[in-house]
Every structure is written in C-alpha cells, then in structure tokens.
Scaffold this motif. Structure first.
Motif, PDB file in Angstrom:
ATOM      1  N   ALA A   1     -10.270   2.872  -8.409  1.00 19.27           N
ATOM      2  CA  ALA A   1     -10.903   2.254  -7.076  1.00 19.27           C
ATOM      3  C   ALA A   1     -10.213   0.730  -7.312  1.00 19.27           C
ATOM      4  N   LEU A   2     -10.564   0.198  -8.689  1.00 18.82           N
ATOM      5  CA  LEU A   2      -9.065  -0.581  -8.839  1.00 18.82           C
ATOM      6  C   LEU A   2      -8.108  -0.935  -8.210  1.00 18.82           C
ATOM      7  N   GLU A   3      -7.273   0.284  -8.798  1.00 21.28           N
ATOM      8  CA  GLU A   3      -5.939   0.199  -8.084  1.00 21.28           C
ATOM      9  C   GLU A   3      -5.789  -0.471  -6.364  1.00 21.28           C
ATOM     10  N   MET A   4      -7.154   0.846  -5.903  1.00 22.59           N
ATOM     11  CA  MET A   4      -7.325   0.549  -4.151  1.00 22.59           C
ATOM     12  C   MET A   4      -7.127  -0.765  -4.382  1.00 22.59           C
ATOM     13  N   ILE A   5      -8.070  -1.648  -4.433  1.00 23.59           N
ATOM     14  CA  ILE A   5      -9.372  -2.783  -4.252  1.00 23.59           C
ATOM     15  C   ILE A   5      -7.559  -4.036  -4.515  1.00 23.59           C
ATOM     16  N   LEU A   6      -6.723  -3.609  -6.081  1.00 24.24           N
ATOM     17  CA  LEU A   6      -6.413  -5.131  -5.729  1.00 24.24           C
ATOM     18  C   LEU A   6      -4.914  -5.257  -5.783  1.00 24.24           C
ATOM     19  N   GLY A   7      -4.646  -3.703  -5.619  1.00 22.81           N
ATOM     20  CA  GLY A   7      -3.551  -3.143  -4.794  1.00 22.81           C
ATOM     21  C   GLY A   7      -2.640  -3.535  -5.812  1.00 22.81           C
ATOM     22  N   ILE A   8      -2.741  -2.991  -7.422  1.00 23.80           N
ATOM     23  CA  ILE A   8      -1.786  -3.001  -8.007  1.00 23.80           C
ATOM     24  C   ILE A   8      -1.697  -1.474  -8.368  1.00 23.80           C
ATOM     25  N   ARG A   9      -0.723  -0.423  -9.517  1.00 15.21           N
ATOM     26  CA  ARG A   9      -0.358   0.386  -9.665  1.00 15.21           C
ATOM     27  C   ARG A   9      -0.942   1.504 -11.464  1.00 15.21           C
TER      28      ARG A   9
END
Length: 192
Positions: free
Chosen positions: A85-93
């Motif tokens: 979810a953090l990857e999706m929300i923050l746009g990080i990998r």
C-alpha cells in the motif's frame, strides 16, 4: 452447504484487485510487450489462476509443515499489504523484480499477478472468509486480469499516466485500511 456471500465476494475481490494491481501494472505490461513482442494473455491468466487456487488450498499445509500458524502468516501478510500500500500511495518501489527476457509465464503470471503479496493475502483472507467466496473473487479477478492484458495498450491510452496514478493511489489507501484490519483481527491470536 456453500456459504456464498456477495458482500464477502466483493470485499475479497477488492482486496485481491488492490494487491494484484493489474491497472497499476499496465506500464510494466506495455513495456514488456514492447521488448518481447506478444504476451499470451490466456496462458498468463490461467497459470496465475491455478497458482492462486492451489496456494489457497495447500498453502496452509505448507505452513504447517514448516511450523507456522495461520495467525502468524496473516500478521506477516498484513505487513506485506502495508508495504504494498505504501508503494502504491507514495509511488516508491521497495521491492525490485529481476528483469526477464521473456514475458510468457514469468514475469506476468508469476510474480506480477500471483506474486508473494497475492499468496500472503490469500492465506490472510482464508483466516477470515469462506473459501468458496475467495475462489469466486479469484475467478472474477482473473477475468479482469485477462481483459486488461488483452487491452492494455487501449487502457493506457484512455486513462493516461495521471489516470493510472490516481487509480493506483486510491487502491493503495484501500489496501492500507485492509492491512490494518487484518493485523488487528489476527494479532490477538498470536498471544492465545
């Protein structure tokens, strides 16, 4: 008796949709298609479905063999969902997949569709929902995956990069809430 519950199917379906994130994967799919040519949508969808259903049924036994209970796995799954979810929300990998030279079963069916996050999610969901509802949600998601794979270039043109980004962030927030719920529901079982 089968416990078919449309509310459970909708909930599980949304969770799997968010974890699989097939719409957010369109840029990856388009890139793979440009590098390796044709992607076999049918083959990728069927293999991913088989992997998911098999893991739904034998995943718990595999855990028992290595001595892990479902509550522990569900809590671990909540952490995986949290980071997805953090990857999706923050746009990080946070997790980087290895590059592949072919796009047949690897990397589309596994790990893009039926990856570690999906497997963890399935066992976490199995601790809270009826198996038949999870299977129906898997089938619905695989049908959607197939449609997206078949028409990925059209969808990309229609939504544009900003549209795909918005969808990814919305499902990231939903996934984050589900991760918190899974954690809260299963963490008590660790101390019983």
């Amino acid at each position: 008796m089968l416990e078919i519950d449309f509310r459970e199917i909708a909930t599980v379906g949304m969770v799997l949709f968010a974890v699989i994130d097939i719409l957010g994967s369109i840029p990856i799919i388009v890139d793979l298609r440009s590098r390796v040519g044709h992607i076999q949508s049918e083959k990728a969808s069927v293999v991913a479905m088989i992997i998911m259903i098999l893991f739904l049924f034998i995943g718990e036994e595999l855990l028992n063999i290595i001595g892990i209970d479902v509550n522990s796995f569900a809590v671990a799954g909540a952490f995986v969902l949290f980071f997805l979810a953090l990857e999706m929300i923050l746009g990080i990998r946070l997790y980087k997949e290895e590059e592949s030279e072919t796009a047949s079963i690897v990397p589309i069916a596994f790990p893009l569709i039926a990856g570690a996050g999906t497997m963890t999610t399935l066992l976490s969901l199995k601790s809270q929902y009826h198996t038949i509802n999870i299977i129906i949600a898997i089938l619905l998601n695989i049908a959607l995956v197939y449609l997206v794979l078949k028409s990925s270039s059209k969808i990309e043109k229609m939504l544009g990069s900003s549209g795909l980004g918005i969808i990814r962030k919305v499902f990231g927030v939903i996934l984050l809430a589900i991760a918190v719920k899974l954690f809260a529901a299963n963490v008590k079982g660790l101390f019983v």
